[in-house]
Design a protein around this motif. Structure first.
Motif, PDB file in Angstrom:
ATOM      1  N   LEU A   1       0.874  -1.173   0.000  1.00  0.00           N
ATOM      2  CA  LEU A   1       0.000   0.000   0.000  1.00  0.00           C
ATOM      3  C   LEU A   1       0.913   1.226   0.000  1.00  0.00           C
ATOM      4  O   LEU A   1       1.643   1.468   0.962  1.00  0.00           O
ATOM      5  CB  LEU A   1      -0.916  -0.008   1.232  1.00  0.00           C
ATOM      6  N   LEU A   2       0.885   1.946  -1.103  1.00  0.00           N
ATOM      7  CA  LEU A   2       1.854   3.015  -1.336  1.00  0.00           C
ATOM      8  C   LEU A   2       1.163   4.375  -1.295  1.00  0.00           C
ATOM      9  O   LEU A   2       0.229   4.632  -2.060  1.00  0.00           O
ATOM     10  CB  LEU A   2       2.488   2.797  -2.725  1.00  0.00           C
ATOM     11  N   VAL A   3       1.640   5.244  -0.402  1.00  0.00           N
ATOM     12  CA  VAL A   3       1.159   6.623  -0.369  1.00  0.00           C
ATOM     13  C   VAL A   3       2.180   7.493  -1.068  1.00  0.00           C
ATOM     14  O   VAL A   3       3.375   7.403  -0.775  1.00  0.00           O
ATOM     15  CB  VAL A   3       0.949   7.084   1.093  1.00  0.00           C
ATOM     16  N   GLU A   4       1.741   8.298  -2.013  1.00  0.00           N
ATOM     17  CA  GLU A   4       2.690   9.110  -2.777  1.00  0.00           C
ATOM     18  C   GLU A   4       2.089  10.454  -3.154  1.00  0.00           C
ATOM     19  O   GLU A   4       0.900  10.562  -3.419  1.00  0.00           O
ATOM     20  CB  GLU A   4       3.084   8.389  -4.081  1.00  0.00           C
ATOM     21  N   GLN A   5       2.947  11.467  -3.206  1.00  0.00           N
ATOM     22  CA  GLN A   5       2.545  12.726  -3.822  1.00  0.00           C
ATOM     23  C   GLN A   5       2.992  12.747  -5.268  1.00  0.00           C
ATOM     24  O   GLN A   5       2.476  13.510  -6.078  1.00  0.00           O
ATOM     25  CB  GLN A   5       3.157  13.899  -3.078  1.00  0.00           C
ATOM     26  N   ASN A   6       3.993  11.907  -5.558  1.00  0.00           N
ATOM     27  CA  ASN A   6       4.450  11.780  -6.932  1.00  0.00           C
ATOM     28  C   ASN A   6       3.475  10.873  -7.690  1.00  0.00           C
ATOM     29  O   ASN A   6       3.653   9.662  -7.776  1.00  0.00           O
ATOM     30  CB  ASN A   6       5.857  11.196  -6.955  1.00  0.00           C
ATOM     31  N   ALA A   7       2.436  11.501  -8.216  1.00  0.00           N
ATOM     32  CA  ALA A   7       1.349  10.728  -8.811  1.00  0.00           C
ATOM     33  C   ALA A   7       1.808   9.951 -10.035  1.00  0.00           C
ATOM     34  O   ALA A   7       1.415   8.800 -10.236  1.00  0.00           O
ATOM     35  CB  ALA A   7       0.209  11.670  -9.179  1.00  0.00           C
ATOM     36  N   GLN A   8       2.644  10.567 -10.832  1.00  0.00           N
ATOM     37  CA  GLN A   8       3.110   9.912 -12.057  1.00  0.00           C
ATOM     38  C   GLN A   8       3.774   8.569 -11.733  1.00  0.00           C
ATOM     39  O   GLN A   8       3.417   7.531 -12.297  1.00  0.00           O
ATOM     40  CB  GLN A   8       4.132  10.833 -12.760  1.00  0.00           C
ATOM     41  N   ALA A   9       4.711   8.616 -10.801  1.00  0.00           N
ATOM     42  CA  ALA A   9       5.449   7.396 -10.447  1.00  0.00           C
ATOM     43  C   ALA A   9       4.517   6.359  -9.829  1.00  0.00           C
ATOM     44  O   ALA A   9       4.551   5.177 -10.186  1.00  0.00           O
ATOM     45  CB  ALA A   9       6.584   7.742  -9.480  1.00  0.00           C
ATOM     46  N   ALA A  10       3.662   6.805  -8.922  1.00  0.00           N
ATOM     47  CA  ALA A  10       2.799   5.858  -8.208  1.00  0.00           C
ATOM     48  C   ALA A  10       1.781   5.219  -9.151  1.00  0.00           C
ATOM     49  O   ALA A  10       1.574   4.005  -9.128  1.00  0.00           O
ATOM     50  CB  ALA A  10       2.089   6.576  -7.060  1.00  0.00           C
ATOM     51  N   LEU A  11       1.172   6.025 -10.014  1.00  0.00           N
ATOM     52  CA  LEU A  11       0.146   5.487 -10.920  1.00  0.00           C
ATOM     53  C   LEU A  11       0.765   4.537 -11.936  1.00  0.00           C
ATOM     54  O   LEU A  11       0.121   3.582 -12.374  1.00  0.00           O
ATOM     55  CB  LEU A  11      -0.584   6.624 -11.644  1.00  0.00           C
ATOM     56  N   SER A  12       2.018   4.804 -12.311  1.00  0.00           N
ATOM     57  CA  SER A  12       2.675   3.961 -13.306  1.00  0.00           C
ATOM     58  C   SER A  12       2.844   2.525 -12.831  1.00  0.00           C
ATOM     59  O   SER A  12       2.906   1.611 -13.636  1.00  0.00           O
ATOM     60  CB  SER A  12       4.052   4.521 -13.668  1.00  0.00           C
ATOM     61  N   LEU A  13       2.974   2.350 -11.524  1.00  0.00           N
ATOM     62  CA  LEU A  13       3.247   0.984 -11.067  1.00  0.00           C
ATOM     63  C   LEU A  13       2.109   0.354 -10.256  1.00  0.00           C
ATOM     64  O   LEU A  13       2.176  -0.824  -9.899  1.00  0.00           O
ATOM     65  CB  LEU A  13       4.577   0.913 -10.292  1.00  0.00           C
ATOM     66  N   ALA A  14       1.032   1.118 -10.018  1.00  0.00           N
ATOM     67  CA  ALA A  14      -0.020   0.589  -9.142  1.00  0.00           C
ATOM     68  C   ALA A  14      -1.077  -0.206  -9.913  1.00  0.00           C
ATOM     69  O   ALA A  14      -1.482   0.174 -11.005  1.00  0.00           O
ATOM     70  CB  ALA A  14      -0.703   1.744  -8.411  1.00  0.00           C
ATOM     71  N   ASP A  15      -1.522  -1.305  -9.316  1.00  0.00           N
ATOM     72  CA  ASP A  15      -2.643  -2.054  -9.880  1.00  0.00           C
ATOM     73  C   ASP A  15      -3.926  -1.258  -9.693  1.00  0.00           C
ATOM     74  O   ASP A  15      -4.745  -1.167 -10.595  1.00  0.00           O
ATOM     75  CB  ASP A  15      -2.780  -3.408  -9.172  1.00  0.00           C
ATOM     76  N   GLN A  16      -4.081  -0.721  -8.500  1.00  0.00           N
ATOM     77  CA  GLN A  16      -5.273   0.064  -8.176  1.00  0.00           C
ATOM     78  C   GLN A  16      -4.833   1.378  -7.546  1.00  0.00           C
ATOM     79  O   GLN A  16      -3.855   1.402  -6.792  1.00  0.00           O
ATOM     80  CB  GLN A  16      -6.149  -0.674  -7.158  1.00  0.00           C
ATOM     81  N   ALA A  17      -5.564   2.448  -7.823  1.00  0.00           N
ATOM     82  CA  ALA A  17      -5.204   3.753  -7.267  1.00  0.00           C
ATOM     83  C   ALA A  17      -6.454   4.467  -6.770  1.00  0.00           C
ATOM     84  O   ALA A  17      -7.544   4.280  -7.315  1.00  0.00           O
ATOM     85  CB  ALA A  17      -4.514   4.588  -8.345  1.00  0.00           C
ATOM     86  N   HIS A  18      -6.250   5.237  -5.720  1.00  0.00           N
ATOM     87  CA  HIS A  18      -7.346   6.036  -5.166  1.00  0.00           C
ATOM     88  C   HIS A  18      -6.839   7.456  -4.978  1.00  0.00           C
ATOM     89  O   HIS A  18      -5.779   7.654  -4.386  1.00  0.00           O
ATOM     90  CB  HIS A  18      -7.807   5.470  -3.820  1.00  0.00           C
ATOM     91  N   VAL A  19      -7.603   8.400  -5.474  1.00  0.00           N
ATOM     92  CA  VAL A  19      -7.222   9.798  -5.341  1.00  0.00           C
ATOM     93  C   VAL A  19      -7.949  10.374  -4.135  1.00  0.00           C
ATOM     94  O   VAL A  19      -9.184  10.399  -4.095  1.00  0.00           O
ATOM     95  CB  VAL A  19      -7.608  10.594  -6.608  1.00  0.00           C
ATOM     96  N   MET A  20      -7.181  10.832  -3.145  1.00  0.00           N
ATOM     97  CA  MET A  20      -7.783  11.414  -1.932  1.00  0.00           C
ATOM     98  C   MET A  20      -7.782  12.925  -2.008  1.00  0.00           C
ATOM     99  O   MET A  20      -6.821  13.541  -2.474  1.00  0.00           O
ATOM    100  CB  MET A  20      -7.020  10.960  -0.674  1.00  0.00           C
ATOM    101  N   GLU A  21      -8.866  13.497  -1.532  1.00  0.00           N
ATOM    102  CA  GLU A  21      -8.990  14.948  -1.461  1.00  0.00           C
ATOM    103  C   GLU A  21      -9.733  15.278  -0.190  1.00  0.00           C
ATOM    104  O   GLU A  21     -10.827  14.728   0.043  1.00  0.00           O
ATOM    105  CB  GLU A  21      -9.792  15.444  -2.669  1.00  0.00           C
ATOM    106  N   VAL A  22      -9.152  16.142   0.625  1.00  0.00           N
ATOM    107  CA  VAL A  22      -9.724  16.532   1.922  1.00  0.00           C
ATOM    108  C   VAL A  22     -10.529  15.416   2.601  1.00  0.00           C
ATOM    109  O   VAL A  22     -11.704  15.580   2.928  1.00  0.00           O
ATOM    110  CB  VAL A  22     -10.556  17.846   1.861  1.00  0.00           C
ATOM    111  N   GLY A  23      -9.855  14.311   2.840  1.00  0.00           N
ATOM    112  CA  GLY A  23     -10.426  13.253   3.669  1.00  0.00           C
ATOM    113  C   GLY A  23     -11.346  12.281   2.971  1.00  0.00           C
ATOM    114  O   GLY A  23     -11.889  11.377   3.602  1.00  0.00           O
ATOM    115  N   THR A  24     -11.528  12.457   1.669  1.00  0.00           N
ATOM    116  CA  THR A  24     -12.412  11.521   0.959  1.00  0.00           C
ATOM    117  C   THR A  24     -11.685  10.934  -0.253  1.00  0.00           C
ATOM    118  O   THR A  24     -10.685  11.493  -0.708  1.00  0.00           O
ATOM    119  CB  THR A  24     -13.697  12.219   0.457  1.00  0.00           C
ATOM    120  N   ILE A  25     -12.208   9.826  -0.764  1.00  0.00           N
ATOM    121  CA  ILE A  25     -11.680   9.281  -2.016  1.00  0.00           C
ATOM    122  C   ILE A  25     -12.543   9.816  -3.147  1.00  0.00           C
ATOM    123  O   ILE A  25     -13.745   9.580  -3.200  1.00  0.00           O
ATOM    124  CB  ILE A  25     -11.664   7.738  -1.983  1.00  0.00           C
ATOM    125  N   LYS A  26     -11.906  10.568  -4.016  1.00  0.00           N
ATOM    126  CA  LYS A  26     -12.621  11.258  -5.102  1.00  0.00           C
ATOM    127  C   LYS A  26     -12.747  10.395  -6.335  1.00  0.00           C
ATOM    128  O   LYS A  26     -13.673  10.551  -7.125  1.00  0.00           O
ATOM    129  CB  LYS A  26     -11.849  12.531  -5.487  1.00  0.00           C
TER     130      LYS A  26
END
Ligand SMILES: Nc1ncnc2c1ncn2[C@@H]1O[C@H](COP(=O)(O)OP(=O)(O)OP(=O)(O)O)[C@@H](O)[C@H]1O
Ligand SMILES: [Mg+2]
Length: 238
Positions: A191-216
């Motif tokens: 389970l990877l938390v990243e601000q570097n979205a490009q790097a994280a999305l490139s290698l993740a099977d599943q991704a969730h975008v969080m914004e002010v406490g929610t998954i958008k």
């Protein structure tokens, strides 16, 4: 198939301020799942709650079929959930080997511990070369390697990494991302938390975008990488 980690409608507050406002997601065994999002979105709060360091105000966390509600942090480590924290938190005065040994604090199998220390040196040769030196002498990127190696020492079923690329040079960041790919190939669930979205999305099977406490937004990493709103907001494109 039930997921290794199931998070349902999780809420976490600091006093009156709710930092995580009812999020749900799951992590299947063998997957890399990423939580991305801007500063203050609640990513670290989520990981700290999964580790038992913060108490949720409501919601359910199920890990390997067991509810984690009310389970103390050390017990959660022994259940197979390891956390490499934001900011690394290595012990600068202890040697590299000693830092790794601390990651195995719940284990008593000496030979197994030795083997896993060797595995950390295989994964990150620089740690082996400098094993007797104080960890504080390592560069930021090397300290990140040590933090990851230390988390692996508990033989986790799920490895949680909080911003492993923070403050690193592009080359060092790439090395860390390659290691995540390598760990996944070896069967580690991450389970990877990243601000570097490009790097994280490139290698993740599943991704969730969080914004002010929610998954958008949720989806396969490769899909979100090409999503227009994600590209605008997180990949700096107009
Ligand atoms: N100990 C605390 N006491 C009060 N509020 C806190 C505390 N820690 C975090 N917060 C607040 O909770 C919210 C979520 O913070 P969190 O650290 O989880 O975000 P994050 O997504 O990890 O951000 P970053 O990308 O900057 O690390 C923020 O508004 C933050 O100010
Ligand atoms: Mg954070």
């Amino acid at each position: 198939m039930t997921a290794l980690l199931e998070v349902e409608d999780l809420r976490v507050a600091y006093g009156k301020i709710e930092a995580v406002k009812g999020i749900s997601f799951s992590v299947e065994a063998g997957q890399v799942v990423t939580l991305i999002g801007t500063n203050g979105a609640g990513k670290t709060t989520t990981l700290r709650t999964l580790s038992g360091l913060l108490k949720p105000s409501s919601g359910r966390i199920t890990f390997d079929g067991k509810p984690l509600g009310g389970v103390p942090a050390h017990k959660i480590v022994s259940l197979g959930l390891a956390h490499s924290p934001e900011g690394r938190h290595i012990f600068p005065r202890l040697t590299i080997t000693e830092n790794l040994q601390l990651g195995a604090f719940l284990r008593t199998d000496k030979a197994g511990i030795e083997k896993d220390i060797q595995r950390a040196y295989d994964l990150f040769p620089i740690l082996g070369e400098r094993r007797k030196q104080a960890a504080g002498t390592l560069s930021g990127g090397e300290q990140q390697m040590l933090a990851m190696g230390r988390a692996l020492m508990s033989q986790p079923q799920l490895l949680m990494l909080d911003e492993p690329s923070m403050g690193l040079s592009p080359i060092m960041m790439q090395k860390i991302m390659e290691t995540i790919v390598e760990l996944k190939a070896q069967g580690t669930t991450i389970l990877l938390v990243e601000q570097n979205a490009q790097a994280a999305l490139s290698l993740a099977d599943q991704a969730h975008v969080m914004e002010v406490g929610t998954i958008k937004l949720s989806g396969p990493g490769s899909e979100l990488l090409h999503d227009e709103s994600v590209r605008k907001t997180y990949l700096g494109e107009d």
